[in-house]
Motif scaffolding. Structure first.
Motif, PDB file in Angstrom:
ATOM      1  N   THR A 120      71.802 103.353  50.778  1.00 39.43           N
ATOM      2  CA  THR A 120      71.658 102.011  50.201  1.00 39.43           C
ATOM      3  C   THR A 120      70.595 102.019  49.107  1.00 39.43           C
ATOM      4  OG1 THR A 120      72.330 100.936  52.247  1.00 39.43           O
ATOM      5  CG2 THR A 120      71.065  99.607  50.699  1.00 39.43           C
ATOM      6  N   VAL A 121      69.489 102.699  49.366  1.00 40.67           N
ATOM      7  CA  VAL A 121      68.404 102.757  48.388  1.00 40.67           C
ATOM      8  C   VAL A 121      68.826 103.577  47.175  1.00 40.67           C
ATOM      9  CG1 VAL A 121      66.030 103.515  47.966  1.00 40.67           C
ATOM     10  CG2 VAL A 121      66.650 102.473  50.162  1.00 40.67           C
ATOM     11  N   SER A 122      69.463 104.733  47.406  1.00 35.25           N
ATOM     12  CA  SER A 122      69.848 105.585  46.286  1.00 35.25           C
ATOM     13  C   SER A 122      70.880 104.895  45.402  1.00 35.25           C
ATOM     14  CB  SER A 122      70.402 106.916  46.797  1.00 35.25           C
ATOM     15  OG  SER A 122      71.574 106.727  47.577  1.00 35.25           O
ATOM     16  N   ARG A 123      71.835 104.153  46.008  1.00 35.41           N
ATOM     17  CA  ARG A 123      72.834 103.434  45.214  1.00 35.41           C
ATOM     18  C   ARG A 123      72.184 102.311  44.424  1.00 35.41           C
ATOM     19  NH1 ARG A 123      76.358 103.799  49.860  1.00 35.41           N
ATOM     20  NH2 ARG A 123      75.727 101.685  50.430  1.00 35.41           N
ATOM     21  N   GLU A 124      71.254 101.610  45.038  1.00 41.90           N
ATOM     22  CA  GLU A 124      70.565 100.502  44.383  1.00 41.90           C
ATOM     23  C   GLU A 124      69.832 100.994  43.142  1.00 41.90           C
ATOM     24  OE1 GLU A 124      68.464  96.982  43.391  1.00 41.90           O
ATOM     25  OE2 GLU A 124      70.305  97.318  44.530  1.00 41.90           O
ATOM     26  N   VAL A 125      69.155 102.120  43.254  1.00 42.67           N
ATOM     27  CA  VAL A 125      68.390 102.661  42.130  1.00 42.67           C
ATOM     28  C   VAL A 125      69.335 103.182  41.047  1.00 42.67           C
ATOM     29  CG1 VAL A 125      66.750 104.437  41.422  1.00 42.67           C
ATOM     30  CG2 VAL A 125      66.404 103.219  43.582  1.00 42.67           C
ATOM     31  N   ALA A 126      70.406 103.884  41.468  1.00 41.28           N
ATOM     32  CA  ALA A 126      71.327 104.496  40.500  1.00 41.28           C
ATOM     33  C   ALA A 126      72.011 103.456  39.620  1.00 41.28           C
ATOM     34  CB  ALA A 126      72.371 105.330  41.232  1.00 41.28           C
ATOM     35  N   ARG A 127      72.375 102.298  40.191  1.00 39.98           N
ATOM     36  CA  ARG A 127      73.130 101.323  39.399  1.00 39.98           C
ATOM     37  C   ARG A 127      72.228 100.302  38.702  1.00 39.98           C
ATOM     38  NH1 ARG A 127      75.399  99.705  44.820  1.00 39.98           N
ATOM     39  NH2 ARG A 127      74.051  98.072  45.634  1.00 39.98           N
ATOM     40  N   ASN A 128      70.920 100.465  38.833  1.00 44.54           N
ATOM     41  CA  ASN A 128      70.010  99.502  38.200  1.00 44.54           C
ATOM     42  C   ASN A 128      68.885 100.199  37.437  1.00 44.54           C
ATOM     43  OD1 ASN A 128      71.084  96.858  39.152  1.00 44.54           O
ATOM     44  ND2 ASN A 128      70.660  97.736  41.166  1.00 44.54           N
ATOM     45  N   GLY A 129      69.258 101.142  36.621  1.00 36.53           N
ATOM     46  CA  GLY A 129      68.280 101.750  35.726  1.00 36.53           C
ATOM     47  C   GLY A 129      67.918 103.180  36.015  1.00 36.53           C
ATOM     48  N   GLY A 130      68.117 103.634  37.277  1.00 33.60           N
ATOM     49  CA  GLY A 130      67.784 105.007  37.608  1.00 33.60           C
ATOM     50  C   GLY A 130      66.353 105.182  38.070  1.00 33.60           C
ATOM     51  N   LEU A 131      66.039 106.412  38.431  1.00 33.54           N
ATOM     52  CA  LEU A 131      64.748 106.722  39.058  1.00 33.54           C
ATOM     53  C   LEU A 131      63.548 106.320  38.210  1.00 33.54           C
ATOM     54  CD1 LEU A 131      63.402 108.103  41.502  1.00 33.54           C
ATOM     55  CD2 LEU A 131      63.536 110.258  40.250  1.00 33.54           C
ATOM     56  N   HIS A 132      63.623 106.491  36.898  1.00 37.12           N
ATOM     57  CA  HIS A 132      62.455 106.268  36.055  1.00 37.12           C
ATOM     58  C   HIS A 132      62.479 104.912  35.349  1.00 37.12           C
ATOM     59  CE1 HIS A 132      61.340 110.415  36.731  1.00 37.12           C
ATOM     60  NE2 HIS A 132      62.542 110.811  36.342  1.00 37.12           N
ATOM     61  N   ALA A 133      63.546 104.149  35.511  1.00 38.73           N
ATOM     62  CA  ALA A 133      63.640 102.871  34.795  1.00 38.73           C
ATOM     63  C   ALA A 133      63.939 101.697  35.729  1.00 38.73           C
ATOM     64  CB  ALA A 133      64.719 102.955  33.710  1.00 38.73           C
ATOM     65  N   TYR A 134      63.866 101.904  37.029  1.00 42.15           N
ATOM     66  CA  TYR A 134      64.174 100.832  37.976  1.00 42.15           C
ATOM     67  C   TYR A 134      63.075  99.773  37.963  1.00 42.15           C
ATOM     68  CZ  TYR A 134      65.389  98.454  42.329  1.00 42.15           C
ATOM     69  OH  TYR A 134      65.746  97.509  43.265  1.00 42.15           O
ATOM     70  N   ARG A 135      63.471  98.501  37.830  1.00 40.46           N
ATOM     71  CA  ARG A 135      62.547  97.370  37.882  1.00 40.46           C
ATOM     72  C   ARG A 135      63.147  96.315  38.802  1.00 40.46           C
ATOM     73  NH1 ARG A 135      60.510 100.900  35.752  1.00 40.46           N
ATOM     74  NH2 ARG A 135      59.271 101.024  33.828  1.00 40.46           N
ATOM     75  N   ALA A 136      62.336  95.781  39.692  1.00 43.23           N
ATOM     76  CA  ALA A 136      62.837  94.864  40.718  1.00 43.23           C
ATOM     77  C   ALA A 136      63.494  93.634  40.110  1.00 43.23           C
ATOM     78  CB  ALA A 136      61.699  94.470  41.653  1.00 43.23           C
ATOM     79  N   ASP A 137      62.810  92.962  39.186  1.00 47.20           N
ATOM     80  CA  ASP A 137      63.359  91.729  38.599  1.00 47.20           C
ATOM     81  C   ASP A 137      64.637  92.015  37.832  1.00 47.20           C
ATOM     82  OD1 ASP A 137      61.264  90.358  39.680  1.00 47.20           O
ATOM     83  OD2 ASP A 137      60.071  90.317  37.827  1.00 47.20           O
TER      84      ASP A 137
END
Length: 322
Positions: free
Chosen positions: A37-54
């Motif tokens: 769940t966490v890996s999919r969330e990060v992958a589809r919302n910017g990736g490891l170095h560009a993920y931002r919560a908002d």
């Protein structure tokens, strides 16, 4: 709650965990969620170095809105993917399109390429592409023509449906690479012809010569060489040394070749660092800093060298003809 949709607070915790350098598994344990769940969330919302919560919350809301507004059959069909998996695939599709656009393709051509690439059969008709991408037939036609020109897509007549199918073959990138090699060879040939027409000493000729050297490096690199090695310059310097039949300094080479000194230095370095360029001869520097050409050491045996040396000495002792 575990198993439910991620909340804004969950996404802030994910962002904090990534900032701390934590792995997906550790972040998932803190959230009491599956690691996937966490890996999919990060992958589809910017990736490891560009993920931002908002930003992740905004993108998720937008995707949810889009899904409810698309009529049945209008969205990209994802074989065997449902729920979060389908959303992950859609996120990958968007990432694929963005990557292709950044390489220089128009966005519509990138969307068509992505759509074909992630379909199970790697082939779709124009009508299917229109339905999946929700664009006009003219847009599909233009994109297909563009992709065909790059040899990324081919068309084939479907006898059953009596319409053409657009296909991505398994060797598509190999064919595309070959097309690029041919294009670079054309640049080299045209630039050389331009130098002959305008003259190497003219501003236009000098500009075209630099253009030809640039594409020649790319051409040789694509054939398996080093992109940083200009084989043409190295061979020209070696040819000059062979023709001279005596050692020449880099300054002397620059003068006779009418080249800048740094170009001569680069060519000499390439000939030394890449002996395969000069085979079967090799470059040798004398103690005084001059350069000469010798037979490559591994091309002749000791006995062969001794026989050649003996013949040279014998020839030198022969009396000169009157």
């Amino acid at each position: 709650m575990p198993g439910g949709r991620l909340t804004s607070q969950d996404r802030r915790l994910i962002a904090d965990g990534l900032a701390e350098g934590l792995g997906y598994a550790e972040i998932a344990r803190r959230l009491a969620r599956p690691t996937s769940t966490v890996s999919r969330e990060v992958a589809r919302n910017g990736g490891l170095h560009a993920y931002r919560a908002d930003e992740a919350t905004r993108l998720t809301t937008r995707r949810a809105r889009r899904r409810t507004s698309v009529p049945p059959g209008g969205a990209l069909a994802v074989s065997g993917a449902e729920g979060d998996d389908a959303e992950t695939v859609r996120g990958f599709e968007e990432q694929f399109v963005m990557m292709v656009v950044q390489t220089g393709l128009p966005r519509m051509a990138a969307r068509v390429l992505a759509c074909l690439y992630i379909s199970d059969s790697a082939s779709l008709t124009a009508a299917e592409l229109v339905a999946r991408l929700r664009v006009s037939p003219a847009s599909i036609s233009t994109a297909i023509s563009y992709l065909e020109g790059l040899e990324l897509v081919r068309r084939e007549r479907d006898a059953l449906q009596r319409r053409e199918r657009y296909i991505i073959d398994d060797d598509v990138w190999s064919r595309s690479w070959s097309a690029s090699v041919r294009a670079n060879a054309m640049w080299v040939e045209t630039a050389r012809r331009g130098v002959e027409v305008f003259g190497a000493g003219t501003p236009v000729g000098s500009r075209l010569e630099a253009l030809g050297r640039f594409f020649e490096r790319i051409y040789h690199g694509m054939l398996g060489g080093d992109l940083m090695v200009d084989a043409g310059d190295a061979l020209t310097v070696l040819a000059a040394l062979v023709h001279s039949a005596e050692p020449l300094t880099p300054y002397e080479l620059a003068a006779v070749l009418d080249w800048p000194l740094d170009r001569v230095a680069d060519a000499l370095r390439d000939a030394e660092d890449h002996p395969e360029i000069a085979d079967p001869v090799a470059l040798r520097r004398t103690p005084t800093g001059a350069c000469t050409v010798i037979a490559r050491p591994d091309r002749l045996t000791t006995a062969q060298r001794e026989a050649l040396d003996h013949r040279r000495r014998s020839t030198q002792r022969l009396p000169q003809a009157q």
